[in-house]
Scaffold this motif. Structure first.
Motif, PDB file in Angstrom:
ATOM      1  N   VAL A  88      -9.337  -0.123  -0.791  1.00 16.60           N
ATOM      2  CA  VAL A  88      -9.138  -1.516  -0.385  1.00 16.60           C
ATOM      3  C   VAL A  88     -10.220  -1.875   0.625  1.00 16.60           C
ATOM      4  N   ILE A 103      -6.605   4.927  -4.180  1.00 11.80           N
ATOM      5  CA  ILE A 103      -6.851   3.482  -4.142  1.00 11.80           C
ATOM      6  C   ILE A 103      -7.890   3.191  -3.068  1.00 11.80           C
ATOM      7  N   ALA A 146      -8.236   0.943  -8.169  1.00 15.61           N
ATOM      8  CA  ALA A 146      -7.529   2.218  -8.308  1.00 15.61           C
ATOM      9  C   ALA A 146      -8.409   3.154  -9.131  1.00 15.61           C
ATOM     10  N   THR A 171      -3.721  -2.937  -5.824  1.00 16.33           N
ATOM     11  CA  THR A 171      -5.122  -2.892  -5.373  1.00 16.33           C
ATOM     12  C   THR A 171      -5.871  -4.154  -5.760  1.00 16.33           C
ATOM     13  N   VAL A 190       0.839  -1.200   0.000  1.00 12.58           N
ATOM     14  CA  VAL A 190       0.000   0.000   0.000  1.00 12.58           C
ATOM     15  C   VAL A 190       0.874   1.250   0.000  1.00 12.58           C
ATOM     16  N   ARG A 198      -2.430  -0.437  -9.790  1.00  9.05           N
ATOM     17  CA  ARG A 198      -3.634  -1.256  -9.958  1.00  9.05           C
ATOM     18  C   ARG A 198      -3.376  -2.714  -9.575  1.00  9.05           C
ATOM     19  N   GLY A 200      -9.290  -4.648  -4.156  1.00 14.18           N
ATOM     20  CA  GLY A 200      -9.785  -3.278  -4.219  1.00 14.18           C
ATOM     21  C   GLY A 200      -9.715  -2.718  -5.628  1.00 14.18           C
TER      22      GLY A 200
END
Length: 486
Positions: A472, A470, A456, A449, A367, A446, A454
């Protein structure tokens, strides 16, 4: 020769089987069926032959009981001599086939009850004499002429004479009937084995059909085509094998696609800097200033190649299951660390706008890498002294809650056409003021994520800056709510 054993030893060579699996399955079924039928036949024959002997013994015991009752009744009926008793008893007998009743006085037959067939007194005189003189009163014997015989003798004394009643049961014919019956059963069993062989052949073919499909698919798979799959029907063990094989092909196809994409990407991106380096080295001048400028340019291109290779390796590893390693992370601490690291990226006015508070399972290193990549992009499109804002917050409630981290710049913004594809590989924004990079940074964002489940995103108006971020998953579990309440 003994093959080496242990973790590092090669796999043992399997013994070559020349007989197809379908034939082996069929032959094993036939063999087990024949053994079962043979065992049942032998046991059944023994049981039926024992029943013949028991029936013969029962007939003898029944005759003995009838004679005992007749003798008691004869004493009150006026039959005084032993000869009269014997003749009267024999006259009343109605014998069945394979049975002979003989009455004798002092060891000499005086009357006989027979079925009128081959069982006559004259035919078996020696056998009768042997039974009458035997010290035992019952038994079983066999001769070539009569075959197996069961007999019993009742001795008595009356009127000063020794009398005897001899009951003879010839069991050769009943035993022969049992053998004939089981002979017919054997033919029926043989036909049944043949039918079961055909059924076993068909069933084995159906069972092995998925295995043949696995073989066909494995044979047809080429070096560049891993799209073939085995059809899966049902939910049995064979279907599980086909499913596992297909899953293996999925993994192999994914690995092959990753490798192929890495090779294509590397070739696509490294071709230009290699050409530049080669061209400048070929034209390297002896002039010190030109030489220094050329070496500086070559060094920059080599640095760019190193960054490209590093980014490609990150994207290649993103396909692996351990690319993201989740751990409980305090979001407030993570946000502050990201803001502190981002300040080293350039002389900008860094502002921390929002800080989410809570613990979320995520990979803090990945992250951080993603958000710093967004911050680095913001530095590229802004000038010294421009403002770049960073923040984090939670959106949604309960299981649907998500953590959003974002970076906002005051750069030229992103055109709507670029916003739709800007997170793809080798896609570079065409907006004014944007630096020409490798086009891999946002693809890495991306990938990170995606590894968290998750997404982007970008929110921008052309000419008014852009916000990259982003999201998540950060669900609120019941245990988290209870701990917060306590």
């Amino acid at each position: 020769m003994t093959e080496p054993q242990g973790p590092g030893a090669p796999l043992r060579t399997l013994r070559r089987r020349t007989l197809p699996a379908r034939w082996r399955i069929t032959l094993w079924i036939i063999l087990s069926t024949m053994i079962t039928v043979l065992a049942i036949g032998l046991i059944g024959r023994s049981v039926f032959l024992a029943a013949v002997e028991q029936t013969a013994n029962g007939e003898i015991e029944q005759e003995a009981a009838e004679f005992a009752r007749f003798a008691e009744d004869a004493a009150s009926g006026g039959l005084t001599t032993a000869e009269e008793l014997l003749r009267e008893y024999v006259a009343r007998q109605s014998v069945h086939e394979d049975e002979v009743v003989i009455a004798a006085l002092d060891g000499v037959p005086v009357a006989v009850a027979e079925d009128g067939g081959a069982r006559t007194l004259e035919t078996h005189a020696a056998l009768v004499e042997r039974m009458l003189t035997d010290t035992a009163v019952s038994g079983a014997l066999a001769t070539p002429e009569t075959g197996p015989v069961r007999w019993g003798r009742m001795d008595f004394t009356g009127g000063g004479q020794d009398g005897a009643v001899l009951i003879v049961q010839f069991t050769a014919e009943p035993r022969a009937q049992v053998d004939r019956s089981f002979g017919a059963i054997a033919w029926v069993a043989l036909i049944g084995v043949l039918l079961s062989s055909g059924v076993a052949w068909l069933v084995a073919g159906q069972i092995l059909a998925p295995v043949r499909e696995v073989y066909r698919v494995a044979r047809d798979i080429g070096e560049h085509d891993l799209t073939a799959r085995v059809p899966v029907e049902g939910s049995d063990d064979i279907a599980a094998v086909a499913t596992t094989f297909n899953q293996m092909l999925d993994r192999l196809e994914a690995v092959h696609a990753t490798q192929q994409r890495f090779v294509d990407d590397a070739g696509h991106e490294l071709r230009t800097p290699i050409t530049i380096v080669r061209g400048h080295l070929e034209l390297l001048s002896e002039d010190p200033e030109e030489r220094a400028a050329t070496l500086r340019l070559v060094s920059e291109e080599l640095d760019r190649m190193s960054r490209i290779v590093t980014d490609l390796l990150v994207l290649a590893r993103a396909e692996q299951p351990d690319f993201v390693r989740l751990a409980a992370c305090d979001i407030a601490t993570l946000t502050l660390d990201i803001e502190a690291k981002a300040q080293m990226l350039g002389e900008r006015r860094w502002q921390l706008m929002e800080v989410a508070e809570g613990v979320v399972p995520l990979d803090p290193q990945r992250v951080t890498q993603a958000v710093l990549q967004l911050a680095a992009n913001a530095v590229q499109v802004t000038a010294d002294g421009d403002t770049i804002r960073i923040g984090s917050r939670f959106e949604g409630d309960g299981p649907e809650r998500r953590l959003r981290l974002w970076v906002q710049d005051a750069g030229p913004g992103v055109a709507p056409a670029d916003a739709e594809r800007i997170f793809d590989r080798f896609t570079r924004g065409d907006s004014a003021g944007a630096r020409r990079g490798s086009g891999l940074g946002l693809a890495i964002v991306r990938a990170i994520t995606d590894g968290h489940g998750g997404s982007a995103w970008v929110d921008s108006v052309l000419g008014e800056g852009a916000t990259f971020g982003i999201d998540v998953p950060a669900p609120v579990l019941d245990t988290d709510e209870n701990e917060g309440k306590s």
